[in-house]
Design a protein around this motif. Structure first.
Motif, PDB file in Angstrom:
ATOM      1  N   SER A 160      31.974  36.255  42.782  1.00  0.00           N
ATOM      2  CA  SER A 160      33.340  36.449  42.224  1.00  0.00           C
ATOM      3  C   SER A 160      33.494  37.199  41.044  1.00  0.00           C
ATOM      4  O   SER A 160      34.627  37.774  40.571  1.00  0.00           O
ATOM      5  CB  SER A 160      33.703  35.022  41.838  1.00  0.00           C
ATOM      6  N   GLU A 163      33.795  40.670  42.317  1.00  0.00           N
ATOM      7  CA  GLU A 163      35.396  40.871  42.560  1.00  0.00           C
ATOM      8  C   GLU A 163      36.267  40.830  41.571  1.00  0.00           C
ATOM      9  O   GLU A 163      37.065  41.739  41.759  1.00  0.00           O
ATOM     10  CB  GLU A 163      35.606  39.491  43.546  1.00  0.00           C
ATOM     11  N   ASP A 167      39.028  43.742  40.737  1.00  0.00           N
ATOM     12  CA  ASP A 167      40.413  43.583  40.668  1.00  0.00           C
ATOM     13  C   ASP A 167      40.895  44.106  39.369  1.00  0.00           C
ATOM     14  O   ASP A 167      42.263  44.378  39.242  1.00  0.00           O
ATOM     15  CB  ASP A 167      40.559  42.126  40.812  1.00  0.00           C
TER      16      ASP A 167
END
Length: 264
Positions: A160, A163, A167
């Protein structure tokens, strides 16, 4: 008469006895011979002789050079390999990792003998490139010890985080430099420690590759072969001090380093 009560602390008794008999006692013998002469009298001549003898200092510098270059080569080869294996989505990823581990299951002498035949075919005379052959042999022997801790560390990273970085607008290179690389430092430290320290003393590789140049391990062996236990003990003691200093400098956080080398 009070009966003996078994506790969890009692499980440490065999380990404590082992340390005393096979670690502490040999170190005491090492200290005794290092700081005494042939008559058993205290002296620091062995210590001063180490730093004034060009043979020992030259061997130490050569050993450090071989260990440093070997470590850097292993790191340059191991990190991309470990990163690709850890981040890929291949179903057979475990099999690929096993391929890199399998050479460690083969007898050490057989592996180096096979490498010697390959180098002899390529070079013709192994004595022409002693430093190169030493680095190639050490790299071939210690590369899995660099790959595995780095692979373990990267594979346990929280996906995460990458990610989230993507983002927020980071590209692949920025994500790697800001997220993956810093978080994989414990694995790098673990791998460097497991390669650099043995590479300073593993003279078997050099001997099997017909390399006549001494490193610290072979130098210590030559002193003991000549029955100069006092000089050999001092060299071993100085090398032990160097290894301890290097370990302290590369130690970092013990929990993170333990996680980095968990697979080994």
């Amino acid at each position: 008469m009070q009966k003996f009560r078994f506790s969890r602390k009692s499980l440490g008794i065999p380990y404590a006895l082992y340390l005393i008999l096979f670690v502490v006692a040999p170190l005491l013998v090492l200290f005794y011979y290092a700081f005494t002469n042939g008559e058993g009298r205290f002296t620091v001549a062995n210590l001063t002789g180490f730093f004034t003898d060009p043979n020992t200092m030259g061997t130490l510098l050569y050993s450090l050079a071989v260990a440093f270059v070997t470590t850097m080569v292993c790191l340059l080869l191991a990190y991309p390999t470990a990163y690709i294996l850890a981040t890929s989505k291949l179903r057979m990823k475990g099999v690929l990792v096993m391929v890199f581990v399998m050479p460690m299951w083969i007898n050490f002498s057989l592996r180096i003998t096979a490498l010697k035949e390959v180098l002899n075919l390529l070079e013709g005379n192994l004595a022409m490139y002693p430093f190169l052959n030493a680095v190639v042999g050490m790299t071939y022997d210690f590369l899995p010890f660099m790959i595995l801790p780095i692979y373990t560390t990267i594979s346990k990273l929280d996906g995460s985080l990458r990610e989230a970085a993507m983002d927020l607008g980071a590209n692949e290179a920025q994500t790697f430099l800001k997220i993956t690389l810093p978080l994989s430092v414990p694995g790098i430290i673990s791998g460097v420690s497991m390669v650099f320290l043995p590479a300073m003393t593993n003279y078997v590789v050099l001997d099997m590759l017909y390399n006549s140049t001494y490193i610290m391990g072979s130098l210590i062996g030559s002193y003991f072969s000549a029955y100069d236990w006092h000089g050999g003990s001092m060299i071993a003691l100085v090398l032990l001090a160097i290894i301890c200093i290097f370990t302290l400098l590369m130690g970092g956080d013990s929990e993170e380093n333990a996680r980095g080398g968990a697979l080994l």
